[in-house]
Design an enzyme around this catalytic site. Structure first.
Site, mmCIF file in Angstrom:
data_model
loop_
_atom_site.group_PDB
_atom_site.id
_atom_site.type_symbol
_atom_site.label_atom_id
_atom_site.label_comp_id
_atom_site.label_asym_id
_atom_site.label_seq_id
_atom_site.Cartn_x
_atom_site.Cartn_y
_atom_site.Cartn_z
ATOM 1 N N ARG A 2 0.073 15.245 13.208
ATOM 2 C CA ARG A 2 0.580 15.021 11.660
ATOM 3 C C ARG A 2 0.822 16.044 11.061
ATOM 4 O O ARG A 2 0.212 16.389 9.883
ATOM 5 C CB ARG A 2 -0.226 13.766 10.963
ATOM 6 C CG ARG A 2 -0.086 12.627 11.722
ATOM 7 C CD ARG A 2 -0.809 11.303 11.063
ATOM 8 N NE ARG A 2 0.039 10.817 10.008
ATOM 9 C CZ ARG A 2 -0.238 9.627 9.355
ATOM 10 N NH1 ARG A 2 -1.395 9.064 9.550
ATOM 11 N NH2 ARG A 2 0.461 9.002 8.465
ATOM 12 N N LYS A 53 0.678 -1.287 0.169
ATOM 13 C CA LYS A 53 -0.093 -0.131 -0.123
ATOM 14 C C LYS A 53 0.827 1.247 0.081
ATOM 15 O O LYS A 53 0.624 2.060 -0.910
ATOM 16 C CB LYS A 53 -0.733 -0.071 1.212
ATOM 17 C CG LYS A 53 -1.635 1.391 1.510
ATOM 18 C CD LYS A 53 -2.234 1.457 2.621
ATOM 19 C CE LYS A 53 -1.448 1.532 4.090
ATOM 20 N NZ LYS A 53 -1.585 2.974 4.362
ATOM 21 N N ASN A 54 1.951 1.338 0.998
ATOM 22 C CA ASN A 54 2.640 2.631 0.973
ATOM 23 C C ASN A 54 3.691 2.767 -0.048
ATOM 24 O O ASN A 54 4.146 3.802 -0.137
ATOM 25 C CB ASN A 54 3.238 2.449 2.591
ATOM 26 C CG ASN A 54 2.191 2.732 3.475
ATOM 27 O OD1 ASN A 54 1.207 2.960 3.149
ATOM 28 N ND2 ASN A 54 2.718 2.396 4.899
ATOM 29 N N ASP A 61 4.422 1.047 12.182
ATOM 30 C CA ASP A 61 3.060 0.406 11.861
ATOM 31 C C ASP A 61 3.045 -1.122 12.299
ATOM 32 O O ASP A 61 2.043 -1.625 12.253
ATOM 33 C CB ASP A 61 3.312 0.531 10.214
ATOM 34 C CG ASP A 61 2.909 1.748 9.607
ATOM 35 O OD1 ASP A 61 3.237 1.770 8.410
ATOM 36 O OD2 ASP A 61 2.649 2.613 10.415
ATOM 37 N N CYS A 113 -5.091 12.777 11.772
ATOM 38 C CA CYS A 113 -5.652 11.459 11.978
ATOM 39 C C CYS A 113 -5.604 10.896 13.118
ATOM 40 O O CYS A 113 -5.102 11.462 14.285
ATOM 41 C CB CYS A 113 -5.183 10.537 10.877
ATOM 42 S SG CYS A 113 -3.810 9.464 11.342
ATOM 43 N N ARG A 136 -8.586 -0.841 4.285
ATOM 44 C CA ARG A 136 -7.710 0.310 3.960
ATOM 45 C C ARG A 136 -6.353 -0.284 3.445
ATOM 46 O O ARG A 136 -5.705 0.254 2.645
ATOM 47 C CB ARG A 136 -7.707 1.499 4.602
ATOM 48 C CG ARG A 136 -8.734 2.266 4.792
ATOM 49 C CD ARG A 136 -8.292 3.533 5.695
ATOM 50 N NE ARG A 136 -7.009 3.970 5.213
ATOM 51 C CZ ARG A 136 -6.105 4.326 6.045
ATOM 52 N NH1 ARG A 136 -6.141 4.122 7.654
ATOM 53 N NH2 ARG A 136 -4.619 4.730 5.682
HETATM 54 C C1 EPZ Z 1 3.902 7.140 6.396
HETATM 55 O O1 EPZ Z 1 3.230 8.018 6.755
HETATM 56 C C2 EPZ Z 1 3.238 5.704 6.228
HETATM 57 N N1 EPZ Z 1 2.168 5.977 5.379
HETATM 58 C C3 EPZ Z 1 2.654 5.444 7.589
HETATM 59 O O2 EPZ Z 1 2.131 4.459 7.600
HETATM 60 C C4 EPZ Z 1 3.721 5.189 8.650
HETATM 61 O O3 EPZ Z 1 3.315 5.218 10.071
HETATM 62 C C5 EPZ Z 1 4.825 6.545 8.713
HETATM 63 O O4 EPZ Z 1 5.162 6.890 7.099
HETATM 64 C C6 EPZ Z 1 6.170 6.180 9.479
HETATM 65 O O5 EPZ Z 1 6.677 5.013 9.125
HETATM 66 C C7 EPZ Z 1 2.391 5.948 3.926
HETATM 67 O O6 EPZ Z 1 3.418 5.668 3.669
HETATM 68 C C8 EPZ Z 1 1.299 6.424 2.977
HETATM 69 P P1 EPZ Z 1 6.073 10.347 8.211
HETATM 70 P P2 EPZ Z 1 3.959 9.697 6.818
HETATM 71 O O7 EPZ Z 1 5.780 11.765 7.724
HETATM 72 O O8 EPZ Z 1 4.541 9.709 5.383
HETATM 73 C C9 EPZ Z 1 6.041 14.064 11.779
HETATM 74 C C10 EPZ Z 1 0.101 2.755 7.691
HETATM 75 O O9 EPZ Z 1 -0.469 2.247 8.878
HETATM 76 N N2 EPZ Z 1 6.212 14.804 10.940
HETATM 77 O O10 EPZ Z 1 7.197 9.836 8.389
HETATM 78 O O11 EPZ Z 1 2.701 10.496 6.886
HETATM 79 C C11 EPZ Z 1 4.721 13.182 11.932
HETATM 80 O O12 EPZ Z 1 3.696 13.993 12.594
HETATM 81 C C12 EPZ Z 1 0.526 4.289 7.798
HETATM 82 O O13 EPZ Z 1 0.291 2.271 6.617
HETATM 83 C C13 EPZ Z 1 6.013 16.235 11.044
HETATM 84 O O14 EPZ Z 1 6.205 16.651 12.244
HETATM 85 O O15 EPZ Z 1 4.822 9.616 8.081
HETATM 86 C C14 EPZ Z 1 5.043 11.862 12.503
HETATM 87 O O16 EPZ Z 1 5.047 12.163 14.077
HETATM 88 C C15 EPZ Z 1 0.228 4.781 9.203
HETATM 89 N N3 EPZ Z 1 5.995 17.267 10.214
HETATM 90 C C16 EPZ Z 1 6.458 11.712 11.900
HETATM 91 O O17 EPZ Z 1 6.890 12.868 11.375
HETATM 92 C C17 EPZ Z 1 5.813 16.900 8.847
HETATM 93 O O18 EPZ Z 1 5.976 17.469 7.803
HETATM 94 C C18 EPZ Z 1 6.377 10.633 10.907
HETATM 95 O O19 EPZ Z 1 5.744 10.876 9.747
HETATM 96 C C19 EPZ Z 1 5.917 15.389 8.348
HETATM 97 C C20 EPZ Z 1 5.928 14.604 9.473
#
Ligand code: EPZ
Length: 423
Positions: free
Chosen positions: A127, A28-29, A311, A122, A403
């Protein structure tokens, strides 16, 4: 796949061990950013091994709204973005799936302009997307933000050096996609190293980008000339693989998982092995045997790749509910990722929370109960726990689990489990 969200009911009759082999679904990701990247193609994009999931449908709805042709036949997808006429994504589509924010970088690179509503938080936490916006601004985009809309414009994106203070997966993907529309070289330092980033770079390279370092913390993109047609195979889903491994560990059994790279979940396998599972890995498969009561492990500290994937945290937690002793988890990525805990307590689990820490005291037995799925991985964890519980567990789920998991019930049944999904 069904459209509007309706309630799903998962019935799990526990106490059966898992035996046999199954093939790991497409990721998915990895699929989602690649679907966004398809707007950059100069011709038709054919994707294979695409999982049939709600989130994929949501991304296809965005592509169609933009004017692209997007058709799915089984696990094959055909996208033609030559008909793209819009560069704005309405709130209704943005809200269906948080990671639609990835369309921002791709549309900016393709159209020089994009309008979309901020994805908002979410169930896992606030996020924010500050790192995404900072990266696009560094490439020369002007961004107006208000509560209901983000408006990004760039007459000409310029290659530059982007330094990410945190290896955000989404920010790395948006920076990479936007950089495809920039003149000159872009360097992304502090990049996320998740395999999904390398998959996106591989797809962009199939469209003749020159990218080096994807999968490391420094990525260099030097040129992008979209070629005509692209054909690309989506890699397997490492988190789905980790989910099945945790299921077999928790309820016992002898499972073979085919068609993925076990090295991509070595952090998870490390703890399953320490808990007492017998694991043999091959280049593209693994065999896991779990015969006796597991032993508690920890601390399990979630971290960016190659650390322990956040995850998989709910899934490993569910597998350890009956493990002898105390397991300790520390969730460092999301501030609200223990939403599954109150539901697992209903099965008779013994878990205490203290801020980002969770302590699981293994119990002799779990008993089935009525649960409510809280999010994608939390919902899957409830199925894993239900498999190890005595009696029947019914999980009420407003579409979270489908999902991210394709035919989860059927795959588990093929391994001897008693799991049914009713819409
Ligand atoms: C990706 O989300 C995945 N989703 C998530 O999987 C996964 O949990 C996450 O990476 C971490 O591995 C997809 O790939 C579609 P991040 P993403 O940006 O890109 C903070 C699942 O279950 N942050 O690495 O949204 C954020 O709040 C899903 O399949 C900022 O502060 O994750 C979080 O605490 C859930 N500012 C942390 O970084 C930003 O601009 C990690 O977020 C961006 C992120």
């Amino acid at each position: 796949m069904r459209g509007a969200i309706s309630m799903d009911f998962w019935t799990v009759r526990g106490g059966k061990r898992l035996y046999g082999a199954c093939r790991v679904q497409g990721s998915k990701n990895a699929s989602l950013p690649i679907l966004a990247a398809s707007v950059l193609a100069g011709g038709e994009t054919e994707l294979t091994n695409v999982p049939r999931l709600r989130d994929i449908d949501a991304a296809l709805r965005i592509l169609r709204h933009l004017g692209c042709r997007a058709e799915q036949e089984g696990n094959r997808l055909y996208i033609d973005a030559r008909g793209l006429v819009h560069s704005s994504v309405p709130e209704s589509l943005m809200h269906e799936m948080r990671s639609s924010v990835i369309f921002m970088g791709a549309l900016l690179a393709r159209c020089g302009e994009v309008r979309l509503s901020p994805p908002g938080g979410c169930r896992l936490g606030k996020r924010p997307i500050d790192l995404h916006l900072a990266a696009l601004r560094k490439l020369g985009a002007r961004i107006e933000e208000d509560v209901s809309e983000l408006h990004c414009r760039a007459q000409r994106l310029r290659g530059t050096e982007i330094i990410l203070p945190f290896p955000s997966v989404g920010a790395t993907e948006n920076a990479l996609l936007a950089a495809c529309g920039a003149r000159g070289e872009t360097l992304i330092r502090g990049a996320a190293r998740e395999p999904e980033i390398a998959a996106l770079a591989d797809f962009l390279c199939a469209m003749v980008a020159e990218i080096r370092g994807a999968g490391s913390d420094t990525i260099r993109l030097t040129a992008f000339r979209p070629k005509k047609d692209v054909c690309f195979r989506i890699p397997p889903d490492r988190i789905a693989a980790a989910s099945f491994a945790c299921a077999a560990a928790g309820c016992g059994g002898d499972l073979t998982l085919n068609g993925f790279e076990p090295g991509q979940i070595s952090a998870v396998l490390h703890f399953l092995n320490a808990a007492g599972c017998d694991i043999i890995t091959f280049t593209h498969a693994l065999r896991l045997r779990s015969d006796a009561r597991l032993t508690a492990v920890g601390p399990v500290v979630t971290a960016p790749y190659p650390g322990f994937p956040t995850d998989a945290q709910p899934l490993l937690m569910a597998a350890l509910l009956r493990a002898e002793g105390e397991s300790l988890f520390r969730e460092t990525i999301f501030e609200n990722r223990y939403r599954q805990v109150p539901e697992l307590l209903r099965l008779g689990a013994d878990i205490s929370l203290d801020g980002r820490e969770a302590t699981i005291r293994g119990v002799e037995r779990l008993r089935g109960s009525a649960l409510t799925a809280t999010d994608l991985r939390g919902g899957a964890a409830m199925i894993v726990a239900g498999l190890a519980a005595q009696g029947e567990t019914v999980i009420c789920d407003d579409g979270h689990i489908t999902r991210g998991y394709e035919h989860f019930d059927r795959c588990l049944r093929s391994l001897g489990a008693d799991v049914y999904l009713e819409y």
